[in-house]
Design an enzyme around this catalytic site. Structure first.
Site, short mmCIF file in Angstrom:
data_model
loop_
_atom_site.label_atom_id
_atom_site.label_comp_id
_atom_site.label_asym_id
_atom_site.label_seq_id
_atom_site.Cartn_x
_atom_site.Cartn_y
_atom_site.Cartn_z
N PHE A 10 1.28 -1.23 0.07
CA PHE A 10 0.03 -0.43 0.03
C PHE A 10 0.96 1.14 0.14
O PHE A 10 0.18 1.98 1.02
CB PHE A 10 -0.81 -0.18 1.25
CG PHE A 10 -1.76 -0.97 1.07
CD1 PHE A 10 -2.73 -1.47 0.83
CD2 PHE A 10 -1.80 -2.57 2.51
CE1 PHE A 10 -3.86 -2.39 0.66
CE2 PHE A 10 -2.38 -3.14 2.12
CZ PHE A 10 -3.87 -3.82 1.43
N HIS A 11 1.92 1.25 -0.61
CA HIS A 11 2.75 2.20 -0.72
C HIS A 11 3.15 3.05 -2.42
O HIS A 11 4.09 3.48 -3.01
CB HIS A 11 4.10 2.26 -0.33
CG HIS A 11 4.92 1.81 1.31
ND1 HIS A 11 5.10 0.81 1.54
CD2 HIS A 11 3.54 1.99 1.73
CE1 HIS A 11 4.99 0.16 2.43
NE2 HIS A 11 4.19 1.56 3.09
N PRO A 12 1.80 3.43 -3.12
CA PRO A 12 1.89 4.20 -4.58
C PRO A 12 2.36 5.56 -4.13
O PRO A 12 1.67 6.46 -3.74
CB PRO A 12 0.53 3.55 -4.82
CG PRO A 12 -0.52 4.00 -3.79
CD PRO A 12 0.56 2.91 -2.52
#
Length: 556
Positions: free
Chosen positions: A472-474
């Site tokens: 969850f690190h875009p």
């Protein structure tokens, strides 16, 4: 309605800007948020241990899905993003990790980004932070974000996992955000002294929301930015279920802080981006910037899970009959199992000497379960989350419609380079070696996942294809820089336009070595000073570790 500034997105960066800009009582700000309030009595977002719950619904999560990922057996993969005051800081894992000093020094090597070096940024990390054990050269003591350090004795598995990493020959570090990131050690978390999630809504907006010069609109879905020629002059949005747009004008600037998925989407709907894509949807071209929505990056990770031979894991906390007591301890005392996110130990290592700084991250968790709360192993267990940090793979975000409610096409192109596969094979094998160190002998049972039968390169690759998940690190989709694919300059100003900035994780030129929230907040603090025309905080003189070709681990 007229304001000096309109901020789109009340997330990790937007709330920083709203708070800092309204410190001047003569500056008026409108803050637009597509989600709702951060309800303080909703344990799902306020209890650290409940971090999986917001990812399971759509009240606080945009719940995007990728297009079929071609190198991941065409899986459509989860891409959760925060919705509501606080943005993704309202639903993240609360790990306070800034990345490596060399990440920022690497950004600063790009022409025009020289003032984004680590020592230039460190004062802004410190400005944002209040660390529970006090300030020093690396940490702040009076900032809006509460940071909690791991305390000894919480769970014996934390100390055992760190010790196992050291026994495998890797360094020990007492502060993953201090002098040396490389190594294994305790992990700081964005949790208040009262055991509550420290989102930017709590840390920043709580001090700003009563100011008469700040107007906050929730359930306000931005449709597009309004331009007069090449100047951004306002925003149109839809309130609640309304189909009739509301508009406001910005006397000074529009500040786009909607995150790595929504910021490029809003630019594209507003006529800024790839001309061919916009023509496909009959969107009038305001300014051609082919880099909008490109350069998408993320961290991919796997879970290596083990049975725990002693009853010290969090497995009992998953049983419904234990949860009322956990909830009461947290609600009334801010203590107990509910008051921690349980990511209290981790590490960063180089898998090979060719990497100048760590390329693999570990999160340790004293339970065997998926990040989103699914597939819990029904026994005592523990796991390592492990993944590569700076994949060369790049993807994109592209609108599929002019309708703001329609999710965009998201493709990360995970695992599209041979380097990705080598790093993940190395990561699994190194993790197994760490897990078999003496420090874990009394706890470690059988390997649950991937399972001991999974050994060859081909077997490991297939496991990654089927089971690796997003961390969850875009980021990176409106990248900062001055080449032909850059979208903003070193102050977040959109190239070729006036009165418009992007300020969020989308402007990161390259993903950092670690979780993104702390650095996104820092970006908000740093650009807030630029917007106000204030002199930058004095450059830090703190030292920091550089491996300079040192062996990745000590010889046994």
């Amino acid at each position: 309605m007229q304001f000096d500034y309109i901020i789109i997105g009340a997330g990790s960066a937007g709330n920083v800007l709203a708070t800092r800009l309204t410190e001047d009582p003569n500056t008026s700000v409108l803050l637009l948020e597509a989600g709702g309030p951060d309800y303080r009595f909703d344990f799902r977002t306020q209890m650290p241990a409940a971090l999986a719950f917001p990812l399971q619904g759509k009240r606080y999560n945009w719940a995007y899905e990728t297009e079929p990922e071609p190198f991941m057996n065409n899986r459509r993969m989860e891409c959760g993003r925060g919705k509501g005051l606080g943005g993704s800081s309202l639903i993240n894992g609360m790990c306070y990790i800034r990345g490596n000093a060399l990440d920022l020094d690497n950004w600063a090597q790009e022409p025009g980004l020289e003032n984004w070096s680590y020592l230039d940024c460190l004062p802004y990390y410190r400005k944002a932070e209040t660390r529970d054990v006090g300030e020093n050269d690396y940490h702040g003591g009076d900032g809006p974000v509460s940071v909690t350090t791991s305390k000894p004795g919480v769970n014996p598995l934390f100390e055992a996992m760190i010790e196992a990493g050291v026994q495998a020959g890797y360094p020990r570090t007492d502060d993953l955000n201090g002098y040396q990131q490389e190594g294994f050690g305790p992990m700081d978390r964005t949790v208040t002294p009262q055991g509550r999630r420290a989102s930017t809504a709590r840390g920043y907006l709580d001090q700003a929301k009563s100011r008469p010069n700040l107007t906050i609109r929730t359930h306000a879905m931005t449709d597009h930015i309004i331009f007069d020629g090449k100047r951004a002059v306002g925003v149109e949005w839809l309130e609640g279920d309304s189909t009739i747009p509301t508009r406001a004008t910005a006397n000074k600037e529009v500040l786009l802080c909607a995150g790595a998925i929504a910021s490029p989407q809003i630019l594209q709907r507003s006529g800024v981006g790839n001309a061919e894509l916009l023509a496909e949807f009959d969107i009038p071209l305001v300014h051609e910037l082919p880099g909008v929505g490109e350069n998408l990056q993320d961290h991919l990770e796997m879970y290596l899970q083990y049975e725990c031979k002693e009853p010290v894991s969090l497995y009992p906390a998953l049983q419904w009959w234990n949860q009322p007591k956990i909830g009461a301890e947290w609600l009334f005392g801010g203590t107990g199992v509910g008051a921690s996110n349980h990511f209290e130990a981790g590490g960063f290592i180089r898998s090979r000497e060719e990497f100048a700084w760590p390329n693999i991250q570990y999160h340790f968790l004293p339970v065997a379960i998926n990040y989103n709360g699914s597939n819990a192993v029904k026994e005592h267990g523990f796991q390592c989350h492990v993944g590569s940090m700076r994949s060369p793979s790049r993807g994109h975000v592209r609108i599929k419609s002019r309708d703001p409610h329609q999710h965009p096409a998201i493709l990360f192109n995970y695992m599209s380079h041979e380097q990705d596969w080598q790093e993940f094979r190395d990561a699994i094998r190194i993790t197994r070696e760490i897990m078999h160190q003496p420090a874990l002998d009394q706890y470690r049972g059988r390997e649950i996942s991937p399972g001991t039968e999974c050994q060859t390169d081909e077997q490991l690759d297939e496991f990654v294809r089927n089971h690796a998940e997003t961390a969850f690190h875009p980021c990176g989709t409106c990248k900062m820089g001055y080449d032909e694919m850059s979208v903003v300059d070193g102050e977040g100003r959109v190239h070729g336009l006036e009165g418009l900035r992007v300020v969020d994780a989308s402007i990161m030129p390259q993903i950092i070595t670690g979780n993104l929230n702390a650095t996104t907040i820092m970006i908000g603090e740093k650009i807030a000073d630029m917007i106000r025309g204030q002199e930058a905080l004095p450059r830090s003189t703190a030292g920091y570790f550089v491996a300079n070709g040192m062996p990745v681990r000590a010889k046994k």
